[in-house]
Design a protein around this motif. Structure first.
Motif, PDB file in Angstrom:
ATOM      1  N   ALA A  36      38.296  47.550  42.938  1.00  0.00           N
ATOM      2  CA  ALA A  36      36.849  47.234  41.870  1.00  0.00           C
ATOM      3  C   ALA A  36      36.196  48.669  42.459  1.00  0.00           C
ATOM      4  O   ALA A  36      35.503  49.516  40.936  1.00  0.00           O
ATOM      5  CB  ALA A  36      36.237  46.412  43.098  1.00  0.00           C
ATOM      6  N   ILE A  71      42.317  42.066  46.728  1.00  0.00           N
ATOM      7  CA  ILE A  71      42.787  41.868  45.575  1.00  0.00           C
ATOM      8  C   ILE A  71      44.222  41.862  45.133  1.00  0.00           C
ATOM      9  O   ILE A  71      44.950  41.939  44.611  1.00  0.00           O
ATOM     10  CB  ILE A  71      42.530  43.287  44.867  1.00  0.00           C
ATOM     11  N   THR A 125      42.807  41.000  32.740  1.00  0.00           N
ATOM     12  CA  THR A 125      42.402  41.026  34.155  1.00  0.00           C
ATOM     13  C   THR A 125      42.197  39.817  35.027  1.00  0.00           C
ATOM     14  O   THR A 125      41.911  39.469  36.233  1.00  0.00           O
ATOM     15  CB  THR A 125      40.615  41.622  34.299  1.00  0.00           C
ATOM     16  N   LEU A 133      34.815  49.498  34.989  1.00  0.00           N
ATOM     17  CA  LEU A 133      33.998  50.150  36.405  1.00  0.00           C
ATOM     18  C   LEU A 133      33.282  51.163  35.273  1.00  0.00           C
ATOM     19  O   LEU A 133      32.863  51.362  34.295  1.00  0.00           O
ATOM     20  CB  LEU A 133      35.766  50.907  36.906  1.00  0.00           C
ATOM     21  N   LEU A 147      38.653  37.454  37.299  1.00  0.00           N
ATOM     22  CA  LEU A 147      38.319  38.441  38.317  1.00  0.00           C
ATOM     23  C   LEU A 147      39.851  39.237  39.395  1.00  0.00           C
ATOM     24  O   LEU A 147      39.296  38.551  40.607  1.00  0.00           O
ATOM     25  CB  LEU A 147      37.421  38.174  38.750  1.00  0.00           C
ATOM     26  N   TRP A 148      40.574  39.390  38.860  1.00  0.00           N
ATOM     27  CA  TRP A 148      41.837  39.984  39.833  1.00  0.00           C
ATOM     28  C   TRP A 148      42.489  38.369  40.398  1.00  0.00           C
ATOM     29  O   TRP A 148      43.773  38.840  41.553  1.00  0.00           O
ATOM     30  CB  TRP A 148      41.406  41.193  40.737  1.00  0.00           C
ATOM     31  N   TYR A 175      35.865  48.469  47.889  1.00  0.00           N
ATOM     32  CA  TYR A 175      34.958  47.806  47.519  1.00  0.00           C
ATOM     33  C   TYR A 175      35.404  46.012  48.577  1.00  0.00           C
ATOM     34  O   TYR A 175      36.293  45.766  48.607  1.00  0.00           O
ATOM     35  CB  TYR A 175      34.651  46.719  45.772  1.00  0.00           C
ATOM     36  N   ARG A 189      38.881  44.856  32.372  1.00  0.00           N
ATOM     37  CA  ARG A 189      37.095  45.365  33.012  1.00  0.00           C
ATOM     38  C   ARG A 189      36.848  46.765  33.602  1.00  0.00           C
ATOM     39  O   ARG A 189      37.438  47.764  33.499  1.00  0.00           O
ATOM     40  CB  ARG A 189      37.707  44.922  34.582  1.00  0.00           C
ATOM     41  N   ASN A 200      26.909  49.577  44.399  1.00  0.00           N
ATOM     42  CA  ASN A 200      26.342  48.476  45.281  1.00  0.00           C
ATOM     43  C   ASN A 200      25.859  47.763  46.300  1.00  0.00           C
ATOM     44  O   ASN A 200      24.894  47.156  46.932  1.00  0.00           O
ATOM     45  CB  ASN A 200      27.726  47.918  45.351  1.00  0.00           C
ATOM     46  N   MET A 256      31.589  43.846  38.577  1.00  0.00           N
ATOM     47  CA  MET A 256      30.948  43.576  40.003  1.00  0.00           C
ATOM     48  C   MET A 256      30.926  45.111  39.786  1.00  0.00           C
ATOM     49  O   MET A 256      30.297  45.568  41.214  1.00  0.00           O
ATOM     50  CB  MET A 256      31.991  43.020  40.782  1.00  0.00           C
ATOM     51  N   GLU A 257      31.372  46.014  39.114  1.00  0.00           N
ATOM     52  CA  GLU A 257      31.687  47.642  39.321  1.00  0.00           C
ATOM     53  C   GLU A 257      30.993  48.098  38.273  1.00  0.00           C
ATOM     54  O   GLU A 257      31.450  49.711  37.626  1.00  0.00           O
ATOM     55  CB  GLU A 257      33.341  47.826  39.568  1.00  0.00           C
TER      56      GLU A 257
END
Length: 435
Positions: A219, A250, A61, A404, A64-65, A158, A402, A174, A1-2
């Motif tokens: 994120a 998160i 990760t 970033l 996703l967290w 985020y 992940r 984003n 996502m980042e």
């Protein structure tokens, strides 16, 4: 996502001459590259996942967290199967209810750091954010202050990808290229109390509905709050009568070593807490908002009172709630919530030597079981694809991290041991050397 644009290309995982292999449109992906070369995850076991070729990866990760319990838990699968055999799904609009949803709400209410909390259930974190924002604005309508609609958030924050969540997000990549977003929002420097206070005064406290704040920004780069920042935020919100919404999507369920993360600052009493991810450890999608008794009171006071005309089709989904209940049982029975605090220093210590690498600007870790390795300006300027190459190198070394915008993040399952943290740091080093 980042990740930056052209993520798949920079990961160097695709031969552009290959034929496309998938019709699935991945989130946050360069589909021109990804459609030709996916990393197909076949199964999971504990803190590891395996691809279609049988290669094993440390899940650095937690997917996703969210995979706080790790993978392949039969107890969760059995709880889900048992509920599906009894009642797989049914809506909870109006007066319809089911036992798993009621039990989950009661347990979360009892765990929450606010009085007489109520729990609004949703399908995930994005739903939770938009729900909290709408509750905040509706709250002020009921208070006779409909002009209080402005929402303040933080740079690097985020808050999901729904309409309001996108609009209050603090990651420019984003929020751009969508055309007009939801108005009456603004973001301030994530680490500055003076910036928040000045923005409140600029907008006018009488127009501000709520401030959204991640205890630790996830994120957007894994940014720990400066000393006194969270307490200062709470004081400013109280001074100006602004609702404090803590985004623990998160940070909750052990990631910071407490149930909702915000308890690390015990004097802070939020008006709302958004949650998702770890509540089910990702075994099924679920999220929601814990709302203080004071904010929820008008909706519960008397028959015929105000109604919140809002909700997701799958709100209170009995099978998803059954998964959450089984996950909460595991957290409690195995003492896992405390692991986020117990492992924060070992994680920081494992990552710390990476700061000596010429391509590394800083290590951000030490509050909860999450951290980031930020790359230096020189490394990023020399190679805009440096982050993706570090992540690809770590992957080649058997660890998933992940990417970033300016570094790589880690947030492994709460079930990892010290040796896994060493393995994780070693793989990032391999990625730094390979870039």
């Amino acid at each position: 996502m980042e990740q930056p644009d052209h993520y798949g290309e920079r990961m160097a995982i695709a031969d552009q001459t290959r034929t496309q292999t998938t019709a699935y449109w991945h989130p946050f992906a360069d589909m021109g590259a990804v459609s030709r070369a996916e990393l197909l995850i076949e199964r999971g076991e504990g803190v590891y996942v395996f691809d279609a070729d049988g290669k094993r990866y440390l899940d650095g990760t937690a997917s996703l967290w969210y995979g706080n319990l790790g993978h392949g838990r039969r107890d969760i699968a059995q709880a889900v199967a048992a509920q599906m055999e009894k009642l797989e799904a049914y809506q909870t609009f109006g007066d319809f209810a089911n036992r798993p949803a009621n039990e989950l709400a009661a347990r979360l209410s009892a765990l929450a750091p606010m009085d007489d909390a109520k729990v609004f259930l949703a399908s995930g974190g994005g739903d939770a954010i938009d729900t909290a924002a709408k509750i905040a604005r509706r709250h002020w309508v009921l208070q006779g202050r409909p002009e209080r609609v402005h929402i303040i958030s933080r740079t690097n924050g985020y808050h999901g990808t729904h309409g309001i969540g996108t609009s209050i997000g603090g990651i420019e990549a984003n929020t751009s290229n969508w055309g007009p977003l939801v108005p009456h929002t603004s973001a301030v420097a994530f680490d500055s109390l003076p910036a928040l206070e000045q923005e409140i005064l600029n907008v006018g406290p009488e127009r501000v509905a709520a401030f959204f704040c991640e205890p630790v920004i996830g994120a957007g780069g894994v940014h720990l709050p400066p000393e006194g920042y969270i307490e200062g935020v709470a004081d400013l919100c109280a001074e100006h009568g602004i609702l404090l919404v803590v985004d623990s999507v998160i940070c909750g369920f052990g990631r910071l070593g407490t149930w909702f993360g915000i308890e690390r600052w015990p004097e802070v009493r939020p008006d709302m807490i958004t949650f998702a991810k770890g509540v089910t450890s990702g075994y099924l999608p679920l999220g929601g908002v814990v709302v203080s008794g004071e904010v929820a009171a008008p909706f519960f006071a008397e028959p015929g009172g105000p109604m919140l005309r809002h909700g997701a089709t799958y709100a209170g989904h009995p099978t998803c709630c059954a998964a959450a209940l089984a996950v909460l049982d595991a957290y409690e029975g195995e003492g896992l919530i405390e692991r986020g605090r117990e492992l924060e220093e070992p994680l920081r210590d494992a990552l710390a030597p990476l700061a000596e690498h010429s391509a590394v600007a800083e290590i951000r870790a030490g509050l909860g079981l999450l951290g980031a390795v930020g790359l230096s300006e020189d490394a990023l300027a020399a190679d805009p694809g440096a982050v993706a190459k570090v992540a690809a190198g770590a992957r080649a070394a058997g660890v998933l991290v992940r990417p970033l915008l300016r570094g790589v993040a880690v947030s492994p399952p709460l079930t990892v041991e010290h040796a896994h943290l060493v393995e994780l740091a070693s793989a990032i080093r391999a990625g730094l050397e390979r870039r």
